[in-house]
Enzyme design. Sequence first.
Site, PDB file in Angstrom:
ATOM      1  N   ALA A 141      -5.959   2.701   7.696  1.00 26.16           N
ATOM      2  CA  ALA A 141      -4.842   3.399   7.068  1.00 26.16           C
ATOM      3  C   ALA A 141      -4.554   2.754   5.725  1.00 26.16           C
ATOM      4  O   ALA A 141      -4.607   1.531   5.598  1.00 26.16           O
ATOM      5  CB  ALA A 141      -3.603   3.341   7.961  1.00 26.16           C
ATOM      6  N   ALA A 168      -1.821   2.841   2.346  1.00 22.28           N
ATOM      7  CA  ALA A 168      -0.548   3.288   1.795  1.00 22.28           C
ATOM      8  C   ALA A 168      -0.468   2.904   0.321  1.00 22.28           C
ATOM      9  O   ALA A 168      -1.421   2.378  -0.254  1.00 22.28           O
ATOM     10  CB  ALA A 168       0.611   2.667   2.585  1.00 22.28           C
ATOM     11  N   SER A 169       0.687   3.173  -0.293  1.00 28.83           N
ATOM     12  CA  SER A 169       0.833   2.928  -1.726  1.00 28.83           C
ATOM     13  C   SER A 169       0.819   1.444  -2.058  1.00 28.83           C
ATOM     14  O   SER A 169       0.422   1.054  -3.148  1.00 28.83           O
ATOM     15  CB  SER A 169       2.128   3.558  -2.227  1.00 28.83           C
ATOM     16  OG  SER A 169       3.237   3.078  -1.494  1.00 28.83           O
ATOM     17  N   ALA A 201      -0.121  -1.199   0.506  1.00 26.71           N
ATOM     18  CA  ALA A 201      -1.050  -2.009   1.301  1.00 26.71           C
ATOM     19  C   ALA A 201      -1.918  -1.112   2.164  1.00 26.71           C
ATOM     20  O   ALA A 201      -1.692   0.105   2.248  1.00 26.71           O
ATOM     21  CB  ALA A 201      -0.255  -2.988   2.178  1.00 26.71           C
ATOM     22  N   GLN A 202      -2.930  -1.719   2.795  1.00 26.26           N
ATOM     23  CA  GLN A 202      -3.718  -0.997   3.791  1.00 26.26           C
ATOM     24  C   GLN A 202      -3.892  -1.876   5.025  1.00 26.26           C
ATOM     25  O   GLN A 202      -3.697  -3.091   4.977  1.00 26.26           O
ATOM     26  CB  GLN A 202      -5.068  -0.556   3.232  1.00 26.26           C
ATOM     27  CG  GLN A 202      -6.090  -1.630   2.979  1.00 26.26           C
ATOM     28  CD  GLN A 202      -7.384  -1.060   2.364  1.00 26.26           C
ATOM     29  OE1 GLN A 202      -7.390   0.001   1.739  1.00 26.26           O
ATOM     30  NE2 GLN A 202      -8.481  -1.782   2.520  1.00 26.26           N
ATOM     31  N   ASP A 247      13.233   3.098   7.996  1.00 29.64           N
ATOM     32  CA  ASP A 247      12.119   4.035   7.809  1.00 29.64           C
ATOM     33  C   ASP A 247      11.592   4.474   9.175  1.00 29.64           C
ATOM     34  O   ASP A 247      10.396   4.397   9.448  1.00 29.64           O
ATOM     35  CB  ASP A 247      11.022   3.363   6.978  1.00 29.64           C
ATOM     36  CG  ASP A 247      10.029   4.368   6.403  1.00 29.64           C
ATOM     37  OD1 ASP A 247      10.367   5.569   6.336  1.00 29.64           O
ATOM     38  OD2 ASP A 247       8.911   3.966   6.021  1.00 29.64           O
TER      39      ASP A 247
END
Length: 524
Positions: free
Chosen positions: A131, A133-134, A136-137, A290
């Site tokens: 996965a 993201a903006s 981190a991964q 979140d």
Amino acid sequence: MSLPGAYFRLARVGWVLVREGVFLALPSDDLPASAKFAKALLKPFARNRAKSRERSDRLARAVERLGPSYVKMGQFLATRPDVVGAEFADDLAGLQDRMAFFPISAAKANIEGSLGRPVTELYREFGDPIAAASIAQVHPAIVDTPQGPRKVAVKVIRPGVRQRFQNDLEAMYLIADLQQRFVRSARRLRPVEVTRALEQTTKIEMDLRLEAAALSEIAENTKNDPGFRVPDVDWERTGRDVVTMEWIDGIKMSDVEALKVAGHDLDKLADTLIQSFLRHTLRDGFFHADMHPGNLFVDAKGMIVAVDMGIAGRLGKKERRFLAEILYGFITRDYMRVAEVHFEAGYVPGHHDIASFAQAIRAIGEPIHGQPAETISMGKLLTLLFEVTELFDMETRPELVMLQKTMVVVEGVSRILNPRFNMWKAADPVVGSWIRDNLGPKRIVTDLKDGMKAAVKLAEAIPEIAAKTEKLHGELVYMSENGVRFDPQTAKAIGKAEARHTRWGRIALWIIALVLVYIAIRIS
């Protein structure tokens, strides 16, 4: 701050929004004639395929084209409907972190640079990303423990993201400053402070040690809570650019059919989710901000596991009492008390009439009492409340808006699990208990204890305060007799700064004009 660079980035943002048709999707009804004319001029510049998309798709596409910083800004603004409006907040709420993977070699370099040890020494196995993201991964990995091999999730910061965000932030501050200067209605929303809040939350999110600390804190707060937990953190393998945590094998809360097949009680899960959120908010003053379905899993034991603590919210004692008294006032139809709480907390300026404010509160509360309890949304109630307070010059309270937005999301997840979900019935054990402990006789004892602590601290600080007061008095006397003076170097520095700002502003405007002419020539 590089002013020309900020103007260039601002021009690029505007161009992408035009090309993706975002400006065209803006409703024309409330726009002034000049804005409608500008909108018509921009229409030919939008991509043909962009014109056929829904507004939310256009906005998501534009934000994704602008890059990771703007994806993060979009997600942040989704929690601020007071700033962008409810409709745009809903559009941005659907914005997903669907970023491209970066190479595994870069991830390993970040880990080794952050922890100072080879990846082969830290992990028995280190897999490809699953996965991205903006910021981190995530990689799956295996670590050796005294109990044997254990699967973990490794979150690694995206290379160069901090510098990219810092550069883009200059344009964001420029937009906020222009908005605050020239849009009178926006001043109440304090756009520069909103941008500063974005900067702060994102910097925190970019230090993965702080996310690990948030997970650790909420784990400590909830260790005895029924039905809720967060992943364990592996502190040995956690640093600024990497956090290693327990791998969660579970079913996403958005997959209702899978939850049913696994035999989970959906009604109980819905109640547990909202009760857990309210405990974190009222009891601890610290909550996961979140909690969308993608960040919520149900493990084999039926426990709700919340992941990704990059965004968290905090409420002080005053805000928690404020929230509880508002909810209790609406339940008991004591609208005057709800109004008084707003004035006591200083949220509504004192020059307004409290009776008129109570009347506005009644306009929200009375329709609710004629509806079935399962149709009443606590999040919607707070949304309406914030809309009314705008009429009475209530300044934006970021912590309360974040709470309201998170409550809407959590309540929505609970209704996905149980369409007949009764928010008030589920919340009563938590809210009722908190009100009894904090708004009754126990509150007086607690306030007395807090007052005694504050008095002791004040007494300890009195000598230092007296010394500083005496020094300040001497300086004031000197200035009253001799005037305020700058030394030559200070005066020269101020003059240079002003001249530089003016010069760069003129240069930036010329550059933007030339760029626009170039674009027009290329298109024609």
